[in-house]
Design a protein around this motif. Structure first.
Motif, mmCIF file in Angstrom:
data_model
loop_
_atom_site.group_PDB
_atom_site.id
_atom_site.type_symbol
_atom_site.label_atom_id
_atom_site.label_comp_id
_atom_site.label_asym_id
_atom_site.label_seq_id
_atom_site.Cartn_x
_atom_site.Cartn_y
_atom_site.Cartn_z
ATOM 1 N N ALA A 242 0.836 -1.210 0.000
ATOM 2 C CA ALA A 242 0.000 0.000 0.000
ATOM 3 C C ALA A 242 0.868 1.256 0.000
ATOM 4 O O ALA A 242 0.585 2.236 -0.729
ATOM 5 N N TYR A 243 1.930 1.254 0.807
ATOM 6 C CA TYR A 243 2.845 2.399 0.806
ATOM 7 C C TYR A 243 3.490 2.568 -0.569
ATOM 8 O O TYR A 243 3.643 3.687 -1.079
ATOM 9 N N GLN A 244 3.882 1.473 -1.170
ATOM 10 C CA GLN A 244 4.523 1.530 -2.484
ATOM 11 C C GLN A 244 3.589 2.148 -3.514
ATOM 12 O O GLN A 244 4.011 2.952 -4.359
ATOM 13 N N ARG A 245 2.315 1.780 -3.449
ATOM 14 C CA ARG A 245 1.355 2.275 -4.432
ATOM 15 C C ARG A 245 1.041 3.758 -4.257
ATOM 16 O O ARG A 245 0.506 4.396 -5.164
ATOM 17 N N THR A 246 1.370 4.311 -3.082
ATOM 18 C CA THR A 246 1.190 5.754 -2.875
ATOM 19 C C THR A 246 2.509 6.502 -3.032
ATOM 20 O O THR A 246 2.569 7.707 -2.739
#
Length: 701
Positions: free
Chosen positions: A617-621
């Motif tokens: 999720a962090y990567q996608r943001t």
């Protein structure tokens, strides 16, 4: 009267006057039997490798000890029938026969069981050329005559397929420069204290097994071809089996290695090897005939069970006796080379011996064999149930729990020893499961599927075997008309199909699991069925379709008060929201799931997976530093639970954080670390047989 002679003149005298005729009569003298040169059969054409064993034979011939100064050198080639003892003995004999100017003689003992040294002496005298009318009538007389004929001579003798090699110790060949070479089913260890130089022959290496198969078939075979590897494995890398199958491939020109392997894998075809090689059957038959009654019974029982390997405790259960007695019997069969010890305390029958033992198993009394089989099955169900509970939560849903088998005793396993036992015993568990299927023992099929096999699959991946086992479980539950067990088996099979990316089949299986769970009326199983239906969509990256079944699963778990079940579904729902681009909702779901799991300290895998999903999720943001931190922590948490005894298939989930680390590391400019993470992930997927491996290898170039 004329003095004429017509024809060939041999012992004729022609003279004008004969004053005196003196006639000397001599009986025709036979050639000295011991001077006959060589009775060896033709040398072998298909000797492969054996260089080291051949070197040891030459070494034994050269190194004469003081104890051997009064008699012939005694050398033994020992090993299981079909391993190539006779071939090596003939090859070596032809290499050295010129060194024995007084003769080199071959005595074929296959199918014979000489009762003593006297009978062996008679075999030798016949091979030396002694006429039947001149053979002594007693064993002592035969030994004496053999001593007389061989004394001071330099001779060689080969006794091929000798059942009782100890009789050779009393064979009076008092020729210090002579050689006695024998081949025997017995183990070489038996003769070492007797001054016998003995060599145990092992199966060929994989490389040389393929070489032999190539020479027999006359075709080019690739040792790296999985079908060739499988065929060589089914032959046990035994020269006789390889030659048998190779000749069949050469005769049936349309046969491929795969066709030959499929044919050989069918147990119905294994007896053909023994039928077409009577000398092997004769050797095994004589070896078994010579066994005491208790060893014979164990040999027959081992031939009757489906297990491929066995230890002392399993053998004791089979015999219904104490472990020390079982261990003694096993090592007696090991000394006869009927049983092989693959590692300390673990035994197996070679496939040719297994066929023969199976034939002898027909002589077992069913009143003895059936209880033995039931004890064996019960042992595996009991230990499998213990192993399941040592690894997985003790209170997890089980539709065939075998609680009554384990209630009276303490669990003998830790988590790590349970996993090692499951991995070691997997071939036997599968064999017992399919044997139970043939017997109509559906209860055992379900118990082994839902217990040890499901637990092992969560840690070690054996896709083909596990998928077939769960298919058997579905059929067993259907025969029992047990909708609860049927729903459970369909859920398990959905998981395997999903991991293999067989999405169409996985969706069909998940839908049937939901329908069956509804008809069973079991709410917890229905929650599990909805969960896996959603997970198939997740694995397929159809995140939108995953949400509805996951919500239904969460609602049932909530109604049942299953906090851990709710946490698991919240984690999967977070994956769906993250895939749909809603990272805020995903992170909220993850926080809730992590909080629920605080009451389940023994579950370390799910918190590590939550870190993985949080990192994604962090990567996608675009928060790549936080993503690397979370994904790296997931790797550390999963790795911390590995031990030196685990193989790389353990912790399959470890591949995912490695895989997801790569994009964030690239975004941070760490290309080499990113490539290394992809290599780590690809290696784990390859060992597990996952289709993801090919995609990562392609990405790595």
């Amino acid at each position: 009267m004329t003095n004429e002679f017509h024809g060939d003149a041999h012992n004729a005298v022609q003279a004008a006057h004969i004053g005196q005729l003196i006639q000397h009569c001599h009986q025709a003298r036979e050639e000295d039997p011991a001077r006959r040169r060589n009775s060896l059969p033709p040398g072998p054409r298909l000797l492969v490798d054996r260089r080291e064993d051949n070197r040891r034979l030459h070494e034994a011939l050269e190194r004469k000890t003081a104890a051997e100064s009064a008699g012939a050198i005694l050398v033994g080639l020992c090993g299981t029938s079909g391993v190539g003892k006779s071939t090596l003995a003939r090859s070596f004999s032809w290499e050295v026969q010129d060194r024995f100017e007084d003769g080199f003689h071959y005595v074929d003992c296959h199918g014979l069981a000489p009762s003593g040294a006297g009978e062996l002496a008679l075999l030798c005298l016949r091979r030396l050329g002694t006429a039947e009318r001149d053979l002594p009538t007693s064993g002592e007389g035969a030994l004496g005559l053999l001593h007389e004929l061989t004394s001071g001579r330099r001779m060689g003798f080969v006794f091929d397929g000798l059942v009782h090699p100890r009789h050779l110790l009393d064979l009076r060949i008092a020729a210090p420069e002579s050689l006695i070479l024998f081949t025997s089913q017995r183990s070489a260890d038996e003769f070492s204290p007797e001054g016998v130089k003995s060599i145990d022959l092992e199966s060929l290496s994989a490389e040389h097994a393929v070489e032999l198969l190539t020479r027999v078939t006359g075709t080019r075979l690739d040792a790296r071809d999985p079908d060739v590897e499988r065929l060589v494995g089914l032959c046990g890398r035994m020269p006789l089996a390889l030659e048998f199958v190779g000749k069949k491939i050469k005769r049936l020109k349309h046969w491929t290695p795969r066709r030959a392997a499929d044919w050989l894998a069918d147990p119905a075809h294994r007896p053909d090897i023994l039928r077409d090689n009577p000398e092997v059957r004769d050797t095994l038959e004589l070896a078994v005939t010579d066994l005491p009654a208790d060893q014979t019974e164990l040999y027959r029982l081992l031939g009757s069970i489906p297990c491929r390997t066995f230890d002392v405790a399993t053998t004791a259960e089979l015999l219904d006796t104490a472990s020390p007695e079982a261990e003694d019997l096993l090592y007696e069969l090991h000394a006869a080379n009927l049983v092989r010890e693959s590692e300390l305390g673990r035994f197996h029958l070679h496939d040719l011996v297994r066929v023969h033992a199976g034939e002898h198993a027909r002589a077992l009394d069913r009143q003895r064999s059936e209880p033995a089989h039931r004890r064996l099955v019960t042992r595996y169900r009991r230990l499998g149930a213990h192993a399941d509970r040592a690894v997985m939560a003790a209170n997890r849903l089980r539709v065939a729990g075998d609680e009554e088998l384990i209630a009276p005793e303490r669990n003998p396993f830790t988590k790590q020893t349970a996993l090692r036992w499951l991995e070691t015993e997997l071939p036997n568990i599968l064999a017992l499961l399919h044997d139970a299927e043939r017997r109509g023992d559906d209860e055992t099929v379900l118990a082994l599927c839902d217990g040890p096999l499901w637990t092992l699959h969560n840690y070690h991946k054996h896709y083909d075997e596990t998928l077939r086992a769960f298919e058997s479980g579905i059929e067993a539950a259907g025969r029992r008309d047990d909708t609860l067990a049927l729903a459970r088996m369909r859920i398990l099979r959905t998981r395997v199909l999903m991991e293999l990316h067989h999405f169409d089949a996985a969706h069909d299986q998940a839908r049937e699991a939901v329908e069956t769970a509804v008809s069973s009326g079991h709410r917890q199983v229905l929650a599990s069925a909805y969960e896996f239906q959603g997970r198939v969509y997740l694995e397929e990256e159809n995140h939108n379709s995953a949400v509805e079944p996951l919500v239904r699963s969460w609602e049932i778990n909530h109604a049942l008060g299953k906090q851990r079940g709710m946490a698991l579904v919240e984690h999967f729902a977070a994956q769906a929201h993250s895939g749909l681009g809603d990272q805020e909702t995903a992170l909220e779901r993850l926080e809730t799931a992590a909080a629920r799991l605080e009451d389940f300290p023994n579950d370390w895998r799910t918190p590590a997976r939550i870190r993985l999903t949080r990192g994604i999720a962090y990567q996608r943001t675009g928060r790549h530093e936080e993503a690397v931190e979370q994904l790296g922590e997931a790797v550390r948490e999963m790795s911390a639970h590995q031990s030196d005894s685990d193989d790389e298939r353990l912790l399959f989930d470890l591949a995912q954080p490695f895989e997801w680390l790569a994009p964030s590391l690239r975004a941070l400019g760490e290309e080499e670390r990113a490539a290394q993470c992809l290599r780590e992930a690809a290696a784990i997927y390859e060992l597990a047989g996952s289709p993801k491996a090919a995609r990562l290898r392609a990405e790595l170039g």
